[in-house]
Design a protein around this motif. Structure first.
Motif, short mmCIF file in Angstrom:
data_model
loop_
_atom_site.label_atom_id
_atom_site.label_comp_id
_atom_site.label_asym_id
_atom_site.label_seq_id
_atom_site.Cartn_x
_atom_site.Cartn_y
_atom_site.Cartn_z
N PHE A 25 0.83 -1.21 0.00
CA PHE A 25 0.00 0.00 0.00
C PHE A 25 0.86 1.26 0.00
O PHE A 25 0.55 2.24 -0.68
N LYS A 26 1.95 1.24 0.76
CA LYS A 26 2.82 2.42 0.81
C LYS A 26 3.51 2.67 -0.53
O LYS A 26 3.65 3.82 -0.95
N ILE A 27 3.90 1.62 -1.21
CA ILE A 27 4.49 1.77 -2.54
C ILE A 27 3.44 2.25 -3.53
O ILE A 27 3.67 3.16 -4.33
N HIS A 28 2.28 1.63 -3.47
CA HIS A 28 1.19 1.99 -4.39
C HIS A 28 0.77 3.46 -4.24
O HIS A 28 0.44 4.12 -5.21
N HIS A 29 0.81 3.95 -3.02
CA HIS A 29 0.40 5.33 -2.74
C HIS A 29 1.63 6.22 -2.54
O HIS A 29 1.63 7.13 -1.71
N SER A 30 2.67 5.99 -3.33
CA SER A 30 3.88 6.81 -3.26
C SER A 30 3.59 8.23 -3.74
O SER A 30 2.59 8.49 -4.43
N GLU A 31 4.49 9.15 -3.38
CA GLU A 31 4.30 10.54 -3.82
C GLU A 31 4.32 10.63 -5.35
O GLU A 31 3.57 11.40 -5.95
N LYS A 32 5.14 9.80 -5.99
CA LYS A 32 5.19 9.78 -7.46
C LYS A 32 3.82 9.41 -8.04
O LYS A 32 3.33 10.08 -8.97
N ASN A 33 3.18 8.38 -7.49
CA ASN A 33 1.86 7.97 -7.98
C ASN A 33 0.79 9.01 -7.65
O ASN A 33 -0.12 9.25 -8.45
N ILE A 34 0.91 9.61 -6.48
CA ILE A 34 -0.03 10.66 -6.11
C ILE A 34 0.09 11.85 -7.06
O ILE A 34 -0.92 12.39 -7.53
N LYS A 35 1.32 12.25 -7.38
CA LYS A 35 1.52 13.37 -8.32
C LYS A 35 0.93 13.04 -9.69
O LYS A 35 0.34 13.92 -10.34
N LYS A 36 1.08 11.80 -10.15
CA LYS A 36 0.48 11.40 -11.43
C LYS A 36 -1.03 11.61 -11.39
O LYS A 36 -1.62 12.15 -12.33
N ASP A 37 -1.65 11.17 -10.30
CA ASP A 37 -3.10 11.32 -10.16
C ASP A 37 -3.50 12.79 -10.06
O ASP A 37 -4.52 13.20 -10.63
N ILE A 38 -2.72 13.58 -9.35
CA ILE A 38 -3.02 15.01 -9.24
C ILE A 38 -2.95 15.66 -10.61
O ILE A 38 -3.82 16.45 -10.98
N ASN A 39 -1.91 15.35 -11.37
CA ASN A 39 -1.75 15.95 -12.70
C ASN A 39 -2.86 15.54 -13.67
O ASN A 39 -3.12 16.26 -14.63
#
Length: 103
Positions: free
Chosen positions: A38-52
């Protein structure tokens, strides 16, 4: 309660809310290997992708970010509320918001 679309500069806030919930609540329900996933899946990199992509929202109470939801296509891919704010209707508020966005 106010819900605002997240911007890339808010990615750390989204991640902090997410990791707080994973660290404090998930150990009661999931094994350690799942927590790591879960921590890898919800990494800042993945969060930024979703935000963008415009999929991430933050929930505020009295100007403090207390929850987050990610809506991609017609489904929810991330929903977390800080532990101190759980069982007070905030998760329901985010679900209601998501239903309206999806409909």
């Amino acid at each position: 309660m106010q819900i605002q679309k997240a911007t890339e500069d808010m990615s750390t806030v989204v991640q902090n809310i997410t990791l707080d919930a994973i660290d404090k609540i998930y150990p009661n329900y999931y094994p350690k290997g799942a927590l790591k996933f879960f921590k890898i899946h919800h990494s800042e990199k993945n969060i930024k992708k979703d935000i963008n992509k415009g999929h991430v929202y933050l929930l505020y109470e009295n100007f403090k970010p207390i929850g987050t939801i990610t809506i991609a296509d017609n489904h929810i891919t991330r929903l977390f509320i800080l532990q101190d704010y759980q069982h007070k209707g905030y998760g329901r508020g985010l679900l209601d918001f998501a239903e309206k966005k999806i409909a």
